[in-house]
Motif scaffolding. Structure first.
Motif, mmCIF file in Angstrom:
data_model
loop_
_atom_site.group_PDB
_atom_site.id
_atom_site.type_symbol
_atom_site.label_atom_id
_atom_site.label_comp_id
_atom_site.label_asym_id
_atom_site.label_seq_id
_atom_site.Cartn_x
_atom_site.Cartn_y
_atom_site.Cartn_z
ATOM 1 N N ASP A 34 -10.325 -3.243 13.036
ATOM 2 C CA ASP A 34 -9.509 -1.641 13.008
ATOM 3 C C ASP A 34 -8.410 -1.456 12.327
ATOM 4 O O ASP A 34 -7.501 -0.495 12.159
ATOM 5 C CB ASP A 34 -9.456 -1.056 14.321
ATOM 6 N N ASN A 35 -8.153 -2.377 11.319
ATOM 7 C CA ASN A 35 -6.843 -2.498 10.447
ATOM 8 C C ASN A 35 -6.858 -1.028 9.578
ATOM 9 O O ASN A 35 -5.772 -0.668 9.609
ATOM 10 C CB ASN A 35 -6.884 -3.673 9.439
ATOM 11 N N VAL A 36 -7.968 -1.059 8.939
ATOM 12 C CA VAL A 36 -8.061 0.164 8.123
ATOM 13 C C VAL A 36 -7.585 1.397 8.762
ATOM 14 O O VAL A 36 -6.692 2.247 8.507
ATOM 15 C CB VAL A 36 -9.388 0.413 7.189
ATOM 16 N N GLU A 37 -8.172 1.782 9.802
ATOM 17 C CA GLU A 37 -7.710 2.946 10.698
ATOM 18 C C GLU A 37 -6.333 2.798 11.280
ATOM 19 O O GLU A 37 -5.625 3.991 10.960
ATOM 20 C CB GLU A 37 -8.846 3.084 11.785
ATOM 21 N N LYS A 38 -5.761 1.774 11.512
ATOM 22 C CA LYS A 38 -4.433 1.740 11.887
ATOM 23 C C LYS A 38 -3.530 1.931 10.706
ATOM 24 O O LYS A 38 -2.505 2.688 10.881
ATOM 25 C CB LYS A 38 -4.057 0.238 12.586
ATOM 26 N N LEU A 39 -3.864 1.366 9.768
ATOM 27 C CA LEU A 39 -2.962 1.675 8.599
ATOM 28 C C LEU A 39 -2.970 3.288 8.156
ATOM 29 O O LEU A 39 -2.056 3.492 7.504
ATOM 30 C CB LEU A 39 -3.431 0.787 7.221
ATOM 31 N N GLN A 40 -4.064 3.637 8.142
ATOM 32 C CA GLN A 40 -4.437 5.213 7.845
ATOM 33 C C GLN A 40 -3.464 5.978 8.608
ATOM 34 O O GLN A 40 -2.845 7.018 8.297
ATOM 35 C CB GLN A 40 -5.741 5.470 7.949
ATOM 36 N N GLN A 41 -3.362 5.492 9.971
ATOM 37 C CA GLN A 41 -2.471 6.206 10.714
ATOM 38 C C GLN A 41 -1.007 6.154 10.433
ATOM 39 O O GLN A 41 -0.323 7.130 10.570
ATOM 40 C CB GLN A 41 -2.849 6.005 12.243
ATOM 41 N N LYS A 42 -0.745 4.952 10.136
ATOM 42 C CA LYS A 42 0.711 4.734 9.718
ATOM 43 C C LYS A 42 1.089 5.504 8.532
ATOM 44 O O LYS A 42 2.163 6.092 8.277
ATOM 45 C CB LYS A 42 1.081 3.016 9.560
ATOM 46 N N ARG A 66 12.251 4.776 0.414
ATOM 47 C CA ARG A 66 11.651 3.725 0.876
ATOM 48 C C ARG A 66 10.174 3.818 1.760
ATOM 49 O O ARG A 66 9.378 3.284 1.639
ATOM 50 C CB ARG A 66 12.772 3.031 1.879
ATOM 51 N N ARG A 67 10.097 5.161 2.328
ATOM 52 C CA ARG A 67 9.032 5.309 3.015
ATOM 53 C C ARG A 67 7.703 5.680 1.812
ATOM 54 O O ARG A 67 6.741 5.240 2.153
ATOM 55 C CB ARG A 67 9.071 6.748 3.704
ATOM 56 N N GLU A 68 8.069 6.213 0.570
ATOM 57 C CA GLU A 68 7.106 6.240 -0.353
ATOM 58 C C GLU A 68 6.795 4.822 -0.846
ATOM 59 O O GLU A 68 5.378 4.711 -0.990
ATOM 60 C CB GLU A 68 7.582 7.057 -1.490
ATOM 61 N N GLU A 69 7.571 3.932 -0.945
ATOM 62 C CA GLU A 69 7.194 2.587 -1.284
ATOM 63 C C GLU A 69 6.275 2.067 -0.238
ATOM 64 O O GLU A 69 5.395 1.330 -0.466
ATOM 65 C CB GLU A 69 8.767 1.857 -1.536
ATOM 66 N N ALA A 70 6.811 2.120 1.000
ATOM 67 C CA ALA A 70 5.781 1.596 2.087
ATOM 68 C C ALA A 70 4.693 2.374 2.139
ATOM 69 O O ALA A 70 3.679 1.438 2.311
ATOM 70 C CB ALA A 70 6.776 1.920 3.391
ATOM 71 N N ILE A 71 4.356 3.546 1.832
ATOM 72 C CA ILE A 71 3.133 4.332 1.715
ATOM 73 C C ILE A 71 2.410 3.462 0.489
ATOM 74 O O ILE A 71 1.116 3.082 0.837
ATOM 75 C CB ILE A 71 3.299 5.724 1.396
ATOM 76 N N ALA A 72 2.576 3.277 -0.498
ATOM 77 C CA ALA A 72 2.194 2.633 -1.724
ATOM 78 C C ALA A 72 1.720 1.294 -1.119
ATOM 79 O O ALA A 72 0.498 0.839 -1.449
ATOM 80 C CB ALA A 72 3.060 2.547 -2.775
ATOM 81 N N GLY A 73 2.505 0.712 -0.407
ATOM 82 C CA GLY A 73 1.950 -0.924 0.065
ATOM 83 C C GLY A 73 0.914 -0.815 1.190
ATOM 84 O O GLY A 73 -0.051 -1.426 1.030
ATOM 85 N N MET A 74 1.118 0.373 2.073
ATOM 86 C CA MET A 74 0.005 0.324 3.072
ATOM 87 C C MET A 74 -1.338 0.857 2.322
ATOM 88 O O MET A 74 -2.394 0.455 2.915
ATOM 89 C CB MET A 74 0.352 1.275 4.166
ATOM 90 N N ARG A 75 -1.374 1.531 1.358
ATOM 91 C CA ARG A 75 -2.414 2.268 0.573
ATOM 92 C C ARG A 75 -3.171 0.873 -0.102
ATOM 93 O O ARG A 75 -4.300 0.751 -0.092
ATOM 94 C CB ARG A 75 -2.122 3.114 -0.350
ATOM 95 N N GLU A 107 -2.935 -2.161 0.908
ATOM 96 C CA GLU A 107 -3.262 -2.794 2.059
ATOM 97 C C GLU A 107 -4.800 -2.427 2.490
ATOM 98 O O GLU A 107 -5.575 -2.858 2.882
ATOM 99 C CB GLU A 107 -2.288 -3.371 3.010
ATOM 100 N N ILE A 108 -4.644 -1.052 2.781
ATOM 101 C CA ILE A 108 -5.862 -0.456 3.144
ATOM 102 C C ILE A 108 -6.895 -0.685 2.336
ATOM 103 O O ILE A 108 -8.200 -0.983 2.546
ATOM 104 C CB ILE A 108 -5.713 1.243 3.175
ATOM 105 N N LYS A 109 -6.977 -0.763 0.854
ATOM 106 C CA LYS A 109 -7.763 -0.980 -0.152
ATOM 107 C C LYS A 109 -8.272 -2.223 0.021
ATOM 108 O O LYS A 109 -9.557 -2.574 0.077
ATOM 109 C CB LYS A 109 -7.199 -0.628 -1.590
ATOM 110 N N ASP A 110 -7.483 -3.480 0.229
ATOM 111 C CA ASP A 110 -7.688 -4.845 0.379
ATOM 112 C C ASP A 110 -8.483 -4.999 1.580
ATOM 113 O O ASP A 110 -9.693 -5.735 1.500
ATOM 114 C CB ASP A 110 -6.549 -5.903 0.532
ATOM 115 N N GLU A 111 -7.979 -4.392 2.766
ATOM 116 C CA GLU A 111 -8.854 -4.406 4.198
ATOM 117 C C GLU A 111 -10.191 -4.092 4.095
ATOM 118 O O GLU A 111 -11.159 -4.423 4.302
ATOM 119 C CB GLU A 111 -8.110 -3.732 5.242
ATOM 120 N N ALA A 112 -10.334 -2.689 3.388
ATOM 121 C CA ALA A 112 -11.831 -2.172 3.149
ATOM 122 C C ALA A 112 -12.669 -3.023 2.429
ATOM 123 O O ALA A 112 -13.809 -3.050 2.620
ATOM 124 C CB ALA A 112 -11.276 -0.779 2.556
ATOM 125 N N HIS A 113 -12.127 -3.544 1.176
ATOM 126 C CA HIS A 113 -12.886 -4.588 0.630
ATOM 127 C C HIS A 113 -13.284 -5.657 1.500
ATOM 128 O O HIS A 113 -14.583 -6.051 1.470
ATOM 129 C CB HIS A 113 -12.194 -4.848 -0.744
#
Length: 77
Positions: free
Chosen positions: A15-23, A55-64, A66-72
């Motif tokens: 469920d990492n993708v879902e958790k990251l999307q919520q974050k 900093r939040r925008e940078e965090a969002i870029a990192g989370m996105r 990570e979402i891409k990696d997790e989905a892959h």
């Protein structure tokens, strides 16, 4: 004698993708709330809010990323 109480939990990434999307969504909401707060902030407070939102925008870029990696990774399993 083996002590089973100190063994780590198995790595469940299902469920990492879902958790990251919520974050990401929560962080976007925080950015929007900060923009609303800036209307009432002083000069220095505005600068602090702007810096935090960067900093939040940078965090969002990192989370996105990570979402891409997790989905892959999930597709590979």
């Amino acid at each position: 004698m083996v002590n089973h109480h100190n063994q780590p939990n198995p790595d469940d990434r299902s469920d990492n993708v879902e958790k990251l999307q919520q974050k990401v969504q929560d962080t976007i909401e925080n950015i929007e709330a900060a923009h609303d707060t800036m209307k009432f902030a002083s000069g220095e407070e505005k600068e602090n809010i702007i810096a935090k939102n960067r900093r939040r925008e940078e965090a969002i870029a990192g989370m996105r990323a990570e979402i891409k990696d997790e989905a892959h990774d999930q597709q590979q399993q």
